[in-house]
Scaffold this motif. Structure first.
Motif, PDB file in Angstrom:
ATOM      1  N   LEU A 291     -50.654   0.944  11.969  1.00  0.00           N
ATOM      2  CA  LEU A 291     -51.155   1.052  10.595  1.00  0.00           C
ATOM      3  C   LEU A 291     -50.046   0.742   9.594  1.00  0.00           C
ATOM      4  N   LEU A 292     -48.872   1.344   9.819  1.00  0.00           N
ATOM      5  CA  LEU A 292     -47.751   1.117   8.903  1.00  0.00           C
ATOM      6  C   LEU A 292     -47.301  -0.340   8.934  1.00  0.00           C
ATOM      7  N   ASP A 293     -47.156  -0.882  10.147  1.00  0.00           N
ATOM      8  CA  ASP A 293     -46.730  -2.283  10.275  1.00  0.00           C
ATOM      9  C   ASP A 293     -47.687  -3.215   9.541  1.00  0.00           C
ATOM     10  N   ASN A 294     -48.970  -2.943   9.669  1.00  0.00           N
ATOM     11  CA  ASN A 294     -49.991  -3.788   9.044  1.00  0.00           C
ATOM     12  C   ASN A 294     -49.891  -3.745   7.523  1.00  0.00           C
ATOM     13  N   CYS A 295     -49.863  -2.543   6.990  1.00  0.00           N
ATOM     14  CA  CYS A 295     -49.857  -2.389   5.533  1.00  0.00           C
ATOM     15  C   CYS A 295     -48.523  -2.828   4.924  1.00  0.00           C
ATOM     16  N   LEU A 296     -47.425  -2.522   5.591  1.00  0.00           N
ATOM     17  CA  LEU A 296     -46.125  -2.910   5.057  1.00  0.00           C
ATOM     18  C   LEU A 296     -45.959  -4.423   5.086  1.00  0.00           C
ATOM     19  N   GLN A 297     -46.552  -5.039   6.090  1.00  0.00           N
ATOM     20  CA  GLN A 297     -46.509  -6.495   6.176  1.00  0.00           C
ATOM     21  C   GLN A 297     -47.231  -7.114   4.974  1.00  0.00           C
ATOM     22  N   GLN A 298     -48.352  -6.527   4.582  1.00  0.00           N
ATOM     23  CA  GLN A 298     -49.073  -7.019   3.406  1.00  0.00           C
ATOM     24  C   GLN A 298     -48.250  -6.840   2.138  1.00  0.00           C
ATOM     25  N   ALA A 299     -47.661  -5.656   1.997  1.00  0.00           N
ATOM     26  CA  ALA A 299     -46.876  -5.371   0.798  1.00  0.00           C
ATOM     27  C   ALA A 299     -45.714  -6.344   0.668  1.00  0.00           C
TER      28      ALA A 299
END
Length: 630
Positions: A291-299
């Motif tokens: 979840l973190l990897d996914n969202c941080l990648q977007q940011a």
């Protein structure tokens, strides 16, 4: 020359010594590329000398030791501490253990002697552990055929055992063999990204008494640029770490605090399929981490696309206006117009992109970016590692008649050097490489958080059309994330990658870089697919990115290439995929290496035929001139 010679005898002695060195066999060079953080595999290849150690053991002991005994000796040399512990747990009897020590001493000294026979005593001494220099030299140069010397030899080994120094001596001797089996290692780019431990690789290199050099790769450039103060390099780096589930390398290895950007990402973004992180090991990523990897990648991606706007606009020489895409989005963010054609957006995450000013960071984003880049620039360990890469590295290297470079030499479709015009000046071929090298060093010598030309150029090396480290018309990160059209994902390669199959093209590049046509060009960067030969241009160009990085194993079908250049010629070593360090040690599973002789010298090459030899000849000439003055 380091020492001042004042008498005729001193000068004559030095001439004799230098002349003797010229006649020694050329040392073995190993070329590796695109390690991508795969420390365990890289370390194993360094420990086994790219298969050289096993070969030397076979040459020495075939007919004297069984294949299994040879394998045990090889793994002792690769992993001395671990194999010692394993062996001692299997041998409980003191007398048997002492006999094993004696046999092992004899075998190791024989391997060391065989490995060291092409070097001067001075060079061998530097490769020995300082605590055991005297003892090792006594054993190494002893005449065991003489009865008195043989007795002394036995007494030395017995004393080592009696004084409880056997384990330390074995470990030291194994490390000396590792250092001598390959004389010099060339790393042709991309230590960083994808794999878990590029930091371990740098630490390995800094602590081993072996001769190394680097030719920087495009992924290395992101880390170098981040230390120089490039926010764009840093955001690309952060996005890639999130994509390959490697954020821990930033926090654990380099002390970068990601808590603020992590909280920001979770607060503002939801998991999207296009941003699903990839596991380098193939293991399932825990749900919370995913979840973190996914969202941080977007940011990171959105902040990256925003900052590209002002960077491209203040550098018209970059000619990257086609990468300004945020302002091409429709008002509802559901479509985009590229080259007068409309495409639907998938997995859009543009909620923080201002419709009226799409390339402007929000206040919170601006604060985070400033905080992160300051951390990168002031991470002591990261700065040490990048300084090491810079001090030992370059954009390209001319070494012993070969040209080493990571990616390509930008050319047009008929092989003419393409020029990059910047600030009214043109740079092509070797001059282009020299220009980029100069800018990189200037940027790292004067790091700055403020937007500046040096850091912009370092970012351009990651993604620009005229970057020798990238070598494509454009980087389609935006299209790959947001547009479901494979044609838009294509990144067209520079003509170099087609022309490098042609011998005339190699000869043309040799001329531009000031090399003779009997040399070689050695590249990394583009993984060689299974069934495709890494040998091109009638044996003048080699592409040795065989897929050491685990995500490439399916593409290449192997675990990487190593090119070896020794006094007899050239060998291409193909490595099977490495499993784990633990399995290698417990099961003595070596990386199966297939060697292919691709060039053999009619006459064995000596140091006289090398760059070092040229320097020695110059020293001899200067000494002779000095001698004539007496």
């Amino acid at each position: 020359m380091n020492k001042k010679l004042t008498t005729q005898n001193e000068i004559k002695s030095e001439i004799i010594n230098l002349s003797a060195i010229l006649s020694l066999p050329k040392g073995t060079e190993a070329f590796v590329s695109d390690i991508h953080g795969e420390y365990d595999e890289f370390a194993h290849i360094m420990r086994n000398g790219s298969g050289n150690t096993k070969q030397k053991i076979a040459e020495l002991f075939t007919g004297r030791l069984t294949p299994m005994s040879q394998k045990k000796l090889a793994f002792l040399i690769y992993y001395p501490s671990e194999i010692l512990e394993q062996t001692k747990s299997e041998i409980n009897d003191t007398e048997r253990l002492n006999q094993w020590y004696m046999d092992t001493f004899n075998n190791l000294i024989e391997v060391l002697r065989y490995t060291a026979n092409k070097y001067t005593r001075s060079k061998v001494r530097k490769a020995l552990d300082p605590d055991f220099v005297y003892v090792t030299e006594e054993l190494l140069y002893a005449d065991t055929n003489a009865q008195t010397k043989q007795l002394s030899y036995q007494n030395v080994m017995t004393s080592i055992i009696d004084l409880k120094m056997a384990d330390a001596f074995i470990v030291a001797t194994c490390h000396s063999i590792q250092r001598l089996v390959v004389d010099h290692v060339h790393i042709i780019g991309d230590i960083y990204d994808r794999g878990p431990h590029p930091d371990f690789i740098i630490e390995h290199l800094t602590h081993h008494q072996q001769s190394f050099d680097f030719q920087w790769g495009n992924h290395d450039i992101l880390w170098m640029g981040s230390v120089a103060g490039s926010k764009l390099c840093m955001l690309n780096l952060l996005r890639i770490c999130a994509r390959y589930n490697n954020l821990s390398i930033l926090s654990d290895a380099y002390g970068i605090d990601l808590s603020a950007v992590s909280q920001f990402a979770i607060k503002n973004y939801q998991p999207l399929k296009s941003f699903t992180p990839k596991s380098d090991t193939g293991e399932e990523i825990p749900l919370e981490t995913k979840l973190l990897d996914n969202c941080l990648q977007q940011a990171a991606a959105i902040m990256q696309f925003k900052l590209e706007g002002p960077t491209i606009r203040r550098n018209p020489d970059f000619k990257m206006e086609n990468r300004l895409l945020l302002d091409k989005l429709s008002s509802d963010r559901n479509s985009i117009v590229i080259d007068n054609q409309e495409y639907q957006i998938k997995d859009g995450c543009f909620q923080l992109v201002d419709k009226d000013d799409p390339y402007q960071l929000t206040n919170e984003e601006q604060q985070m970016v400033e905080d992160l880049i300051e951390q990168f620039m002031h991470s002591e360990k990261l700065r040490q590692h990048i300084d090491y890469l810079v001090s030992k590295g370059s954009m390209y290297l001319k070494y012993n008649g070969n040209l080493l470079l990571h990616g390509c030499v930008p050319v047009d479709k008929v092989g003419n050097l393409k020029s990059w015009q910047v600030h009214g000046k043109s740079y092509a071929g070797k001059k282009l490489f020299d220009y980029f090298d100069e800018v990189i060093r200037a940027g790292l010598n004067n790091p700055s958080m403020k937007d500046n030309f040096n850091s912009d150029v370092i970012w351009y090396l990651w993604t620009g059309k005229m970057s020798p480290l990238f070598g494509k018309d454009k980087m389609t990160t935006f299209e790959r994330y947001f547009i479901d059209d494979a044609q838009l994902h294509i990144e067209k390669l520079n003509a170099y990658y087609t022309l490098r199959k042609e011998e005339w093209f190699a000869d043309k590049l040799f001329k531009d870089f000031g090399l003779e046509a009997d040399g070689h060009i050695i590249n990394g960067h583009t993984p060689v697919k299974a069934g495709t030969s890494p040998i091109m241009a009638n044996g003048k160009i080699f592409v040795i990115d065989g897929g050491m990085s685990k995500p490439y194993h399916k593409t290449t079908g192997i675990g990487g290439y190593t090119l070896l250049s020794n006094s007899y010629g050239l060998q291409l070593v193909t490595h099977e995929p490495f499993t784990t360090r633990e399995k290698a040690i417990t099961e003595m599973t070596d990386v199966v290496s297939t060697k292919r002789v691709i060039e053999q010298s009619v006459k064995r090459k000596t140091i006289a035929n090398t760059d070092v030899g040229s320097k020695i000849k110059k020293q001899i000439l200067e000494l002779s001139q000095q001698l004539n003055k007496f």
